[in-house]
Scaffold this motif. Structure first.
Motif, PDB file in Angstrom:
ATOM      1  N   GLU A  93       0.759  -1.004  -0.144  1.00 25.31           N
ATOM      2  CA  GLU A  93       0.030   0.187   0.050  1.00 25.31           C
ATOM      3  C   GLU A  93       0.943   1.208  -0.090  1.00 25.31           C
ATOM      4  OE1 GLU A  93      -3.801   1.839   2.316  1.00 25.31           O
ATOM      5  OE2 GLU A  93      -2.837  -0.019   3.105  1.00 25.31           O
ATOM      6  N   CYS A  94       0.598   2.160  -1.180  1.00 29.70           N
ATOM      7  CA  CYS A  94       1.472   3.161  -0.961  1.00 29.70           C
ATOM      8  C   CYS A  94       0.822   4.495  -1.111  1.00 29.70           C
ATOM      9  CB  CYS A  94       2.353   3.008  -2.364  1.00 29.70           C
ATOM     10  SG  CYS A  94       3.409   1.570  -2.728  1.00 29.70           S
ATOM     11  N   LEU A  95       1.564   5.629  -0.971  1.00 25.73           N
ATOM     12  CA  LEU A  95       1.040   7.154  -1.333  1.00 25.73           C
ATOM     13  C   LEU A  95       1.761   7.338  -2.699  1.00 25.73           C
ATOM     14  CD1 LEU A  95       0.985   9.017   1.778  1.00 25.73           C
ATOM     15  CD2 LEU A  95      -0.863   8.502   0.472  1.00 25.73           C
ATOM     16  N   THR A  96       1.149   7.865  -3.722  1.00 18.55           N
ATOM     17  CA  THR A  96       2.010   8.474  -4.814  1.00 18.55           C
ATOM     18  C   THR A  96       1.602   9.838  -5.212  1.00 18.55           C
ATOM     19  OG1 THR A  96       0.234   7.887  -6.409  1.00 18.55           O
ATOM     20  CG2 THR A  96       1.801   6.165  -5.749  1.00 18.55           C
ATOM     21  N   ARG A  97       2.565  10.515  -5.837  1.00 16.39           N
ATOM     22  CA  ARG A  97       2.301  11.852  -6.139  1.00 16.39           C
ATOM     23  C   ARG A  97       3.355  12.132  -7.537  1.00 16.39           C
ATOM     24  NH1 ARG A  97       4.507  16.157  -1.884  1.00 16.39           N
ATOM     25  NH2 ARG A  97       6.312  15.316  -2.516  1.00 16.39           N
ATOM     26  N   PRO A  98       2.606  12.757  -8.528  1.00 17.20           N
ATOM     27  CA  PRO A  98       0.897  13.136  -8.538  1.00 17.20           C
ATOM     28  C   PRO A  98       0.215  12.095  -8.806  1.00 17.20           C
ATOM     29  CG  PRO A  98       2.352  13.510 -10.462  1.00 17.20           C
ATOM     30  CD  PRO A  98       3.096  13.113  -9.808  1.00 17.20           C
ATOM     31  N   GLY A  99      -0.904  11.949  -7.940  1.00 15.32           N
ATOM     32  CA  GLY A  99      -1.714  10.948  -7.981  1.00 15.32           C
ATOM     33  C   GLY A  99      -2.536  10.543  -9.535  1.00 15.32           C
TER      34      GLY A  99
END
Length: 342
Positions: A93-99
């Motif tokens: 599970e990850c956060l990404t940028r730019p989504g």
């Protein structure tokens, strides 16, 4: 209870941008819950408060280089991926940028293809991505080559030594952020504590987004915590139960250790070895079962961590202590000073 009940004004100059040269040289604000009194000490004084026969419980999770920079297949725009939770079999599970560049099905590449990945799904509630990584070899070794330390966004200065964002007792890799209350300990200080007849015990909680996710809802009971993985082995459970049976006190180093203990503990405060996922949310009104004393850092306004310590003491005591800390210019957040609530 409102989120705004846990707001305080913090001058930006008090946000610590780097660790002190000596870990245990930080200041220690001591809050006595019985009468609300406050004392100003130093972290090296902590052994003065711990009695022989007590038990000190620490989170031995180790921060991984969880921040990756890559590109989507066929594009050159940089994409940042922050690993949050290992779901097993290469799925994170990850956060990404730019989504908007990491929609379901997008393929990612890191380090000229040394590591590749596929976005398998997007959580519509929080925007987190489930990303499956593809690689040859050992994943953590690849992270050591390609990843970087995911320092909190309020730290603007470069960290010269990544080990300063690890506790001296860190052991089990898996956290996206450090259990920062433990950053103040040195091996020498731990030896002094042991020499007093205090038992040292360890749990593991891999710090992810759950600890730091902002509370967006006005009513704090509407906030949903993100689950984090924890484990307690038989040796730690035996040490805690033996301490309690003999009349000793259980000290939690940090909110992550406290949340782990409170997740596992029975109503009488006893614990059993176990592993699992916890999304426990502690706020005023909660009755602590396992934790007698708490060592913690100074936390962000309106955060779930402020709510936890306000449950351990009272909201009024915590707000008064924080006002005193600001007035006395304590250093705040991850690399800041420490607080003892007993």
């Amino acid at each position: 209870m409102k989120k705004s009940d846990f707001y305080f004004d913090l001058p930006e100059r008090l946000i610590a941008q780097h660790p002190l040269v000596q870990r245990d040289a930080s200041r220690l604000l001591v809050l006595n819950r019985a009468d609300g009194s406050i004392a100003h000490r130093h972290f090296t004084d902590l052994p003065d408060f711990i009695a022989p026969g007590d038990c000190l419980v620490m989170n031995n999770s180790r921060v991984i280089p969880a921040r990756l920079m890559g590109q989507a297949e066929g594009r050159t725009t940089p994409i940042e991926v922050l690993l949050l939770t290992d779901r097993g079999d290469g799925l994170w599970e990850c956060l990404t940028r730019p989504g908007k560049k990491t929609r379901e099905g997008v393929r990612l590449s890191f380090g000229d293809g040394l590591l590749t990945a596929t976005v398998e799904s997007v959580n519509p509630q929080d925007g987190n991505r489930l990303i499956r990584f593809h690689y040859d070899g050992i994943f953590l070794e690849i992270l050591d080559k390609l990843g970087s330390m995911p320092l909190p966004p309020y730290i603007k200065e470069k960290l010269d030594d990544p080990e300063r964002y690890q506790t001296v007792y860190s052991k089990t890799p898996g956290s996206a952020a450090a259990p920062t209350a433990g950053l103040h300990f040195t091996r020498e200080l731990l030896a002094r504590i042991e020499q007093k007849g205090v038992q040292l015990a360890f749990v593991t909680l891999h710090v992810g987004l759950g600890t730091f996710r902002p509370v967006k809802e006005d009513e704090i009971t509407d906030h949903v915590m993100h689950a984090e993985w924890y484990t307690m082995d038989a040796a730690t459970a035996e040490t805690i139960n033996r301490t309690r049976a003999a009349g000793g006190k259980v000290w939690a180093v940090g909110t992550t250790a406290a949340r782990t203990l409170e997740t596992i503990a029975a109503d009488d405060g006893t614990v059993q070895p176990q592993s699992g996922w916890t999304d426990i949310f502690i706020y005023p009104g909660y009755r602590f079962k396992a934790v007698d004393h708490l060592v913690t850092n100074f936390h962000l306004p309106e955060s779930t961590l402020m709510m936890l310590i306000s449950a351990f003491a009272t909201r009024e005591q915590i707000m008064a202590a924080y006002a005193e800390a600001v007035q006395q210019e304590y250093r705040f957040f991850s690399f800041g000073d420490s607080m003892l609530i007993y």
